[in-house]
Design an enzyme around this catalytic site. Structure first.
Site, mmCIF file in Angstrom:
data_model
loop_
_atom_site.group_PDB
_atom_site.id
_atom_site.type_symbol
_atom_site.label_atom_id
_atom_site.label_comp_id
_atom_site.label_asym_id
_atom_site.label_seq_id
_atom_site.Cartn_x
_atom_site.Cartn_y
_atom_site.Cartn_z
ATOM 1 N N ALA A 66 0.871 -1.181 0.000
ATOM 2 C CA ALA A 66 0.000 0.000 0.000
ATOM 3 C C ALA A 66 0.901 1.221 0.000
ATOM 4 O O ALA A 66 2.047 1.155 0.453
ATOM 5 C CB ALA A 66 -0.864 -0.004 1.253
ATOM 6 N N GLU A 115 -0.332 -9.451 -0.801
ATOM 7 C CA GLU A 115 -1.760 -9.728 -0.586
ATOM 8 C C GLU A 115 -2.519 -9.766 -1.916
ATOM 9 O O GLU A 115 -3.413 -10.595 -2.103
ATOM 10 C CB GLU A 115 -2.344 -8.691 0.380
ATOM 11 C CG GLU A 115 -1.819 -8.906 1.813
ATOM 12 C CD GLU A 115 -2.067 -7.735 2.737
ATOM 13 O OE1 GLU A 115 -1.753 -6.586 2.350
ATOM 14 O OE2 GLU A 115 -2.591 -7.952 3.854
HETATM 15 N N1 COA Z 1 4.581 3.259 -0.396
HETATM 16 C C1 COA Z 1 4.981 4.445 -0.903
HETATM 17 N N2 COA Z 1 6.156 4.626 -1.520
HETATM 18 C C2 COA Z 1 6.973 3.555 -1.628
HETATM 19 C C3 COA Z 1 6.621 2.304 -1.107
HETATM 20 C C4 COA Z 1 5.358 2.177 -0.472
HETATM 21 N N3 COA Z 1 4.921 1.006 -0.006
HETATM 22 N N4 COA Z 1 7.639 1.445 -1.337
HETATM 23 C C5 COA Z 1 8.591 2.158 -1.988
HETATM 24 N N5 COA Z 1 8.183 3.427 -2.161
HETATM 25 C C6 COA Z 1 8.912 4.511 -2.804
HETATM 26 C C7 COA Z 1 10.004 5.063 -1.893
HETATM 27 O O1 COA Z 1 9.444 5.987 -0.971
HETATM 28 C C8 COA Z 1 10.921 5.689 -2.901
HETATM 29 O O2 COA Z 1 10.373 6.928 -3.292
HETATM 30 P P1 COA Z 1 11.347 8.234 -3.380
HETATM 31 O O3 COA Z 1 12.328 7.877 -4.454
HETATM 32 O O4 COA Z 1 10.391 9.313 -3.780
HETATM 33 O O5 COA Z 1 11.949 8.375 -2.030
HETATM 34 C C9 COA Z 1 10.838 4.750 -4.098
HETATM 35 O O6 COA Z 1 9.629 4.027 -3.932
HETATM 36 C C10 COA Z 1 11.986 3.759 -4.169
HETATM 37 O O7 COA Z 1 12.046 3.092 -2.907
HETATM 38 P P2 COA Z 1 13.385 3.023 -2.011
HETATM 39 O O8 COA Z 1 12.987 2.737 -0.605
HETATM 40 O O9 COA Z 1 14.242 4.207 -2.256
HETATM 41 O O10 COA Z 1 14.073 1.770 -2.691
HETATM 42 P P3 COA Z 1 15.015 0.701 -1.973
HETATM 43 O O11 COA Z 1 15.560 -0.149 -3.065
HETATM 44 O O12 COA Z 1 15.991 1.369 -1.075
HETATM 45 O O13 COA Z 1 14.049 -0.195 -1.050
HETATM 46 C C11 COA Z 1 12.043 -1.433 -0.545
HETATM 47 C C12 COA Z 1 13.031 -0.953 -1.650
HETATM 48 C C13 COA Z 1 10.887 -2.115 -1.252
HETATM 49 C C14 COA Z 1 12.750 -2.423 0.366
HETATM 50 C C15 COA Z 1 11.566 -0.213 0.271
HETATM 51 O O14 COA Z 1 11.088 0.767 -0.637
HETATM 52 C C16 COA Z 1 10.456 -0.529 1.215
HETATM 53 O O15 COA Z 1 10.699 -1.084 2.283
HETATM 54 N N6 COA Z 1 9.209 -0.160 0.870
HETATM 55 C C17 COA Z 1 8.081 -0.298 1.757
HETATM 56 C C18 COA Z 1 7.596 -1.729 1.771
HETATM 57 C C19 COA Z 1 6.465 -1.896 2.758
HETATM 58 O O16 COA Z 1 6.620 -1.692 3.959
HETATM 59 N N7 COA Z 1 5.299 -2.268 2.243
HETATM 60 C C20 COA Z 1 4.127 -2.492 3.048
HETATM 61 C C21 COA Z 1 3.329 -1.251 3.133
HETATM 62 S S1 COA Z 1 1.897 -1.520 4.152
#
Ligand code: COA
Length: 261
Positions: A66, A115
């Site tokens: 999400a 999910e």
């Molecule tokens: N919601 C909103 N934005 C998200 C997102 C999410 N679930 N997952 C990634 N993004 C965005 C990041 O904020 C980032 O945006 P920015 O460039 O404007 O800062 C972009 O996507 C790239 O993500 P980033 O975190 O920089 O990449 P990464 O390779 O370092 O890490 C993940 C990748 C997937 C491990 C990390 O983005 C992450 O943990 N995301 C959240 C996953 C999560 O908790 N999902 C469950 C949500 S309920």
């Protein structure tokens, strides 16, 4: 309908639905969820569509969950409940779609992304994919079917281990656990998904729809009720034109021609 954060292509009976927010790793915000829902309605209404493939844009993510940036707008418990109910309703459309739905997991499938994949019928993953339910690490819990659908695959103990820890699994470990059905080298994933979709698109659609319904519904019933339900669906299929054609083609030693009737 014109979509902005998804793309939808339909060719030769196969629909390819792509979540298209690569800069946000295809995170599902409200607008995307709404478009996704409309796309599933469109696919349900289109008889020429036999099989649906769902994947994420780019090579990093299927869906990274999400959209966390929208969480701040949640002020009341009822807002959160509504968000969960909305996603449940959308994902249930995928479950109820009377056509096979293949998730092609091409990268991160986290939170709502996993999910969504769990609501699909078959999960194929790239060997580079990472799957997880990290909601606990955000101070919440899975709310779009993670605790419910995953428990039906893993049982409560393994699901708790997975959800409590919020840890991520490689595609291979996810396959060993039964969360994904097949793992392919990343470069082959879409070709393999399309090959499966093509095979399924050539099979009798009423029989596929009935089998999907029977398998899905059996989870929610006693074995006796599920068997009764299976018998009803089986009976309905037996009198379709496709069932007659299937038996005739077998006897005449020729390929069957399916009409979907
Ligand atoms: N919601 C909103 N934005 C998200 C997102 C999410 N679930 N997952 C990634 N993004 C965005 C990041 O904020 C980032 O945006 P920015 O460039 O404007 O800062 C972009 O996507 C790239 O993500 P980033 O975190 O920089 O990449 P990464 O390779 O370092 O890490 C993940 C990748 C997937 C491990 C990390 O983005 C992450 O943990 N995301 C959240 C996953 C999560 O908790 N999902 C469950 C949500 S309920």
């Amino acid at each position: 309908m014109k979509y902005e954060s998804i793309t939808l292509e339909i060719q030769d009976g196969i629909a390819l639905l792509v979540i298209n927010r690569p800069k946000q790793l295809n995170a599902l915000n409200q607008a995307t969820l709404t478009e996704f829902s409309a796309a599933i309605d469109e696919l349900a209404a289109n008889d020429s569509v036999r099989v649906v493939m769902i994947t994420g844009s780019g090579d990093r993510a299927f869906v990274a969950g999400a959209d966390i940036r929208e969480f701040e707008a949640i002020k009341h418990a009822s807002d959160g409940t509504r968000l969960s109910q909305q996603a449940h309703a959308v994902f249930q459309k995928v479950v109820d779609l009377p056509k096979p739905v293949i998730a092609a997991i091409n990268g991160f499938a986290l939170g709502g992304g996993l999910e969504l994949a769990l609501a699909c019928d078959i999960r194929l993953a790239a060997d580079t994919a990472t799957l997880g339910l990290p909601e606990i690490t955000l101070g919440i819990m899975p709310g779009w079917g993670g605790t419910t659908r995953l428990t039906r695959i893993l049982g409560p103990g393994l699901t708790k281990l997975f959800v409590f820890g919020g840890e991520r699994l490689s595609a291979t470990d996810a396959q060993a656990a039964g969360i994904v059905e097949r793992v392919y080298p990343a470069k082959d994933l879409m070709n393999e998904a399309r090959a499966l979709a093509t095979r399924l698109a050539g099979l009798p659609p009423l029989a596929l729809a009935a089998a999907k319904q029977s398998i899905n519904r059996s989870h929610d019933m006693s074995l006796a009720d599920a068997n009764q339900h299976e018998s009803l669906l089986f009976g309905q299929l037996c009198v379709t034109e496709d069932a007659r054609e299937g038996a005739r083609a077998f006897v005449e030693k020729r390929p069957a021609v399916w009409k979907g009737r």
